[in-house]
Design a protein around this motif. Sequence first.
Motif, short mmCIF file in Angstrom:
data_model
loop_
_atom_site.label_atom_id
_atom_site.label_comp_id
_atom_site.label_asym_id
_atom_site.label_seq_id
_atom_site.Cartn_x
_atom_site.Cartn_y
_atom_site.Cartn_z
N PRO A 1 31.50 7.12 -18.10
CA PRO A 1 32.63 6.25 -18.46
C PRO A 1 32.28 5.26 -19.57
CG PRO A 1 32.38 6.38 -16.07
CD PRO A 1 31.18 7.03 -16.66
N ASP A 2 31.00 4.85 -19.68
CA ASP A 2 30.64 3.87 -20.70
C ASP A 2 30.46 4.51 -22.07
OD1 ASP A 2 28.35 5.29 -20.21
OD2 ASP A 2 27.09 3.54 -19.78
N GLY A 3 30.46 5.85 -22.15
CA GLY A 3 30.32 6.54 -23.43
C GLY A 3 28.95 6.37 -24.06
N VAL A 4 27.93 6.08 -23.27
CA VAL A 4 26.59 5.84 -23.81
C VAL A 4 25.68 7.01 -23.44
CG1 VAL A 4 24.57 4.34 -23.73
CG2 VAL A 4 26.87 3.34 -23.68
N PHE A 5 24.93 7.50 -24.43
CA PHE A 5 23.82 8.43 -24.16
C PHE A 5 22.64 8.00 -25.03
CE2 PHE A 5 26.33 10.04 -27.53
CZ PHE A 5 25.63 10.97 -28.28
N ILE A 6 21.43 8.30 -24.58
CA ILE A 6 20.22 7.70 -25.14
C ILE A 6 19.24 8.79 -25.56
CG2 ILE A 6 18.32 6.10 -24.67
CD1 ILE A 6 20.04 4.98 -22.36
N LEU A 7 18.61 8.58 -26.74
CA LEU A 7 17.54 9.46 -27.22
C LEU A 7 16.28 8.60 -27.37
CD1 LEU A 7 16.32 12.06 -28.39
CD2 LEU A 7 17.30 11.41 -30.63
N ARG A 8 15.22 8.98 -26.65
CA ARG A 8 13.96 8.23 -26.69
C ARG A 8 12.84 9.12 -27.21
NH1 ARG A 8 15.61 7.03 -21.30
NH2 ARG A 8 16.52 4.93 -21.10
N CYS A 9 11.91 8.50 -27.97
CA CYS A 9 10.68 9.17 -28.41
C CYS A 9 9.55 8.17 -28.19
CB CYS A 9 10.77 9.59 -29.87
SG CYS A 9 9.34 10.54 -30.44
N ILE A 10 8.71 8.45 -27.17
CA ILE A 10 7.76 7.44 -26.71
C ILE A 10 6.35 8.01 -26.75
CG2 ILE A 10 7.22 5.85 -24.81
CD1 ILE A 10 10.02 6.64 -23.66
N LEU B 1 24.28 28.50 -22.74
CA LEU B 1 22.96 29.02 -23.10
C LEU B 1 22.08 28.00 -23.80
CD1 LEU B 1 24.01 32.55 -24.41
CD2 LEU B 1 23.08 31.96 -22.18
N GLY B 2 22.58 26.81 -24.06
CA GLY B 2 21.82 25.82 -24.83
C GLY B 2 20.53 25.42 -24.13
N LEU B 3 20.60 25.14 -22.83
CA LEU B 3 19.40 24.73 -22.12
C LEU B 3 18.42 25.89 -21.96
CD1 LEU B 3 20.88 22.37 -19.36
CD2 LEU B 3 19.77 21.76 -21.52
N SER B 4 18.95 27.11 -21.87
CA SER B 4 18.06 28.27 -21.80
C SER B 4 17.30 28.45 -23.11
CB SER B 4 18.86 29.54 -21.49
OG SER B 4 19.48 29.43 -20.22
N ILE B 5 17.97 28.24 -24.23
CA ILE B 5 17.31 28.31 -25.54
C ILE B 5 16.26 27.21 -25.64
CG2 ILE B 5 17.67 28.08 -28.03
CD1 ILE B 5 20.48 29.30 -27.57
N THR B 6 16.60 26.02 -25.16
CA THR B 6 15.65 24.90 -25.16
C THR B 6 14.41 25.27 -24.35
OG1 THR B 6 17.41 23.27 -25.39
CG2 THR B 6 15.33 22.51 -24.45
N GLY C 1 23.82 17.70 -27.35
CA GLY C 1 25.12 18.35 -27.13
C GLY C 1 25.44 18.46 -25.66
N ASN C 2 24.40 18.77 -24.83
CA ASN C 2 24.61 18.82 -23.38
C ASN C 2 25.01 17.45 -22.85
OD1 ASN C 2 24.10 20.27 -20.66
ND2 ASN C 2 22.83 18.45 -20.50
N ALA C 3 24.41 16.38 -23.40
CA ALA C 3 24.76 15.02 -22.96
C ALA C 3 26.20 14.67 -23.31
CB ALA C 3 23.78 14.01 -23.56
N THR C 4 26.66 15.11 -24.47
CA THR C 4 28.04 14.80 -24.86
C THR C 4 29.06 15.50 -23.97
OG1 THR C 4 28.11 16.63 -26.47
CG2 THR C 4 27.36 14.47 -27.26
N HIS C 5 28.65 16.63 -23.37
CA HIS C 5 29.56 17.34 -22.47
C HIS C 5 29.62 16.69 -21.09
CE1 HIS C 5 28.81 21.18 -25.04
NE2 HIS C 5 29.78 20.42 -25.56
N HIS C 6 28.70 15.76 -20.82
CA HIS C 6 28.68 15.09 -19.51
C HIS C 6 28.62 13.58 -19.71
CE1 HIS C 6 26.92 19.17 -19.01
NE2 HIS C 6 27.73 19.19 -17.94
N MET C 7 29.44 13.11 -20.59
CA MET C 7 29.44 11.69 -20.94
C MET C 7 29.99 10.85 -19.77
SD MET C 7 28.50 9.81 -23.45
CE MET C 7 28.50 10.99 -24.78
#
Length: 495
Positions: free
Chosen positions: A402-411, A455-460, A394-400
């Motif tokens: 110009p290319d509209g791309v955001f990435i989720l990785r699990c490594i 407060l989202g990042l504080s909860i995280t 959700g935080n990433a969608t608020h700071h999108m």
Amino acid sequence: MLLGVQGQLIVFLGGITLVTLLLVWVLITYFLQPQYNRTIRTNLETRLQDITARIDAADAPLISRDLWHVIPNTDFFQDLADAIESGDLNLANCCVDISDHTYRNIVYIESLYPCVLHESMGSLSGSVDTTSDTPLAIQLRKEVFSKGELYEIVESGSNRQMVVGGLSSDGSYAIIVSASVAQIETAAGVLGKMLPPIGLAILALDILFAIFFSRWFTAPVRKLSEGAREMADGNYDVHVDVRRRDELGLLALEFNRMASEVKRSAQLERDILANVSHDLRTPLTLIKGYAETVRDITGNNADQRTEQCNIIVDETDRLSGLVNSVMELSKVSSGAEKPNLVTFDMSQLCFEVAGRYDAVCDQNGWTLQLEADHECIVQADPGMMERVLHNLLGNATHHMGPDGVFILRCIPTADGTCRVEVQDHGPGILPEDLPHVFDRYYRSRKDQGKVGSGLGLSITKAILQQHGFSFGVSSTPGHGATFWFEMRDTRPTAS
């Protein structure tokens, strides 16, 4: 009234002094004289054994008696005199008496005056007459011949001596050795008289020293107490100056650190209150304004009424979301909500959460790239981890960008952990904002006024701290930001 630390130190040091003085008195009264007597007896027995060995080694009797003469063994007596003169036989401060079965003295050696065994009298001419066969000497000789040994402390007036005795190996001669034991009693008496005034002087000096020492020792404690009192009164700019490299110095450093954190927390609480109050005021004002408009003006206009009621609903949802975020942060931060740890595949959870963003991505023309191709078995609370992923996405969608791309990785990583990353291509985070991104209600990237409770990042942060996971953010202004955290991998390592 209970004694303070200073009073307790004074009492403690004074008590130690009293106990030490009492111990010295007990040693002098009950242990000094017995130990001294044991030492004297050991020395006398050593000399007795030495003389007995010389008698046993003699080639002939010490004396020969007939009706008219006593014939001494000159070789023995000469050897005895030579041994005394050379120091091979140490009879200093001793009286020696050697007798035979007639209980008469054969030879006596006096290095002790006066001796209780023999009576010595001086004459006007300067000569000294000695009576060797005194009643006490004869009595002690008889006891040696009857018992084979002797140990007594005898007194004659003020003269007090220890006597030990024994027989030669053939039982022909009784040997008695004596030494004075009056000195130790005199010394003990003198010490006993000197001890009380000395003890009082030492106690007075000790109390004076304890007062100065306790003041120096408790000075940091008093400073800490004053600092704590100021903090209780609301002054969080407290700094305790304690320049010591011990436990009290460490306590002062921790106190200053605590004061700094309390000051920061108090400021943060004020900021939260101000920001939440501001955010609450806006939806409440809109709700009230549109409700009054519907009531007074547009009640009969269905289209306007519907539009304005939708605004009321949206602002109510916004208000509800803000309140829920504050309550969720409170529960997680206070520990009221404990994580339920289970073992699961974090990659699968990332896949499920990413699927829920398909609709919003299609609606806004965004692209969520999922990079979770490998199994990552971890131990955590799945529900809490889902909230963490939603907050970061959700935080990433608020700071999108110009290319509209955001990435989720699990490594999966080589050291047995699982690293999860959420990356956006937005404006990035300024270096001065990076340390505060996870603080409560802190808005970075100059984005105050954007949608969200802040407060989202504080909860995280609170959830990840409860799990003991490391986390952070890296960013370069103009090139987006990457939020990450690392989880423990519970799979057994290959042997």
